[in-house]
Design an enzyme around this catalytic site. Sequence first.
Site, mmCIF file in Angstrom:
data_model
loop_
_atom_site.group_PDB
_atom_site.id
_atom_site.type_symbol
_atom_site.label_atom_id
_atom_site.label_comp_id
_atom_site.label_asym_id
_atom_site.label_seq_id
_atom_site.Cartn_x
_atom_site.Cartn_y
_atom_site.Cartn_z
ATOM 1 N N CYS A 148 33.760 -8.761 24.594
ATOM 2 C CA CYS A 148 34.420 -7.580 24.024
ATOM 3 C C CYS A 148 34.768 -7.803 22.556
ATOM 4 O O CYS A 148 34.654 -6.880 21.731
ATOM 5 C CB CYS A 148 35.671 -7.221 24.828
ATOM 6 S SG CYS A 148 36.899 -8.527 24.933
ATOM 7 N N CYS A 161 35.078 -15.865 28.384
ATOM 8 C CA CYS A 161 34.275 -14.722 27.914
ATOM 9 C C CYS A 161 34.898 -14.080 26.676
ATOM 10 O O CYS A 161 36.097 -13.825 26.627
ATOM 11 C CB CYS A 161 34.144 -13.688 29.030
ATOM 12 S SG CYS A 161 33.192 -12.222 28.552
ATOM 13 N N ASP A 177 51.403 7.398 28.978
ATOM 14 C CA ASP A 177 50.788 7.149 27.673
ATOM 15 C C ASP A 177 51.660 7.529 26.489
ATOM 16 O O ASP A 177 51.856 6.736 25.569
ATOM 17 C CB ASP A 177 49.433 7.872 27.609
ATOM 18 C CG ASP A 177 48.587 7.440 26.424
ATOM 19 O OD1 ASP A 177 48.704 6.271 26.016
ATOM 20 O OD2 ASP A 177 47.806 8.252 25.920
ATOM 21 N N CYS A 217 39.631 -13.416 32.668
ATOM 22 C CA CYS A 217 38.647 -13.301 31.589
ATOM 23 C C CYS A 217 37.952 -14.637 31.296
ATOM 24 O O CYS A 217 36.806 -14.656 30.839
ATOM 25 C CB CYS A 217 39.308 -12.778 30.312
ATOM 26 S SG CYS A 217 39.746 -11.026 30.373
#
Length: 375
Positions: A194, A191, A134, A188
Amino acid sequence: MNIKDFQEQLIEYSKEIGIDKIGFTTADPFIQLKERLKLQKKLNYQSGFESDDVDARTDAKKILSEAQSIISIALAYPNKMAGAPQSKKGETRGIFCRSSWGEDYHRVLKRKLVELEAYILLHLPNSKVQSMVDTGELVDRAVAERAGIGWSGKNCSIITPEFGSYVYLGEIITSIPFSPSTPIEDQCGECTKCIDVCPTGAIVGPGQLNAKHCVSFLTQTKEMIPLEFRERIGNRIYGCDSCQTICPKNKGLDFHLHEEMEPDPETVKPLLRSLLNVSNREFKTKYGYLSGSWRGKNPIQRNAIIALAHFKDESAVDELKQLVKQDPRPVIRGTAVWAISKIEGEKSKSYLENCLLTENDDIVMEEIKNAIDNF
């Protein structure tokens, strides 16, 4: 040692030490990503938390000159909590996002990566390895996508077929020429749930995020949160899960594979008023092991004040007024002023007018004037 055989051994070893998924990719530069990052920078969509070195973020050889491969790993984390306490009148609660449940995932992943590194160096002592989680230069999601861990969803998360998007990612750059894994095709489809559910409209298009508008980013900043976003934060005191909880690929998935990732309900759903006057030492003792503590207590306290306004928690007004009177931090005083005006409405007008007589900080004065003007 035959590299192909060792790669299979490494995959088996990764399972033995509790790594949920592992993939491999070349150390070739991430050309398309580089262009996307340049566009993000041009549009001013970057959060400012990421490295500013686009070359290092897209070329492993800028980090390890001998790089030939990158190993990507994923650990699945839980998205449901047993015994979660509920908010009630006078005892309203905030919520840390799921990626801040349990022990800081940076530590958990780093331990797994160190074990993998040790295994590699035991069998191939002349190889070079460098791991990151990260906070390293490379973009974890780009590595994971190319290494076949999952596809990059419209919500900008890596979505795995097995664990959905509830996975932590890390990688090891290595001088070993491993065979690359096959990337997973985007699933995906049409869709856009989100994108539609994002509280602040931060997902501006499929796979494109204006990080400066993202609730997760806003809850981590140390400044005043822009007025237009405050009411959309709700009771989130760190991070946001909306674009994940709505995702059909996450429906019915909940994995409890790592004990250290299990949340303490009272810690990740804390009483909001308990956060208002917590000391640095108390904050570190109770919350320091969470990834959500990395920015210190100030943003968490500011977010708790916003959450109290969200609940219109009248029981907190006296404490909020004490903050306005005594707290040395303008951001805390200013946010408390806004919260009082939201909880008490026009009833607070005379109180705020009196505050204007004694306040001398521009940020707080502007909040007071805005509140009065809005009545």
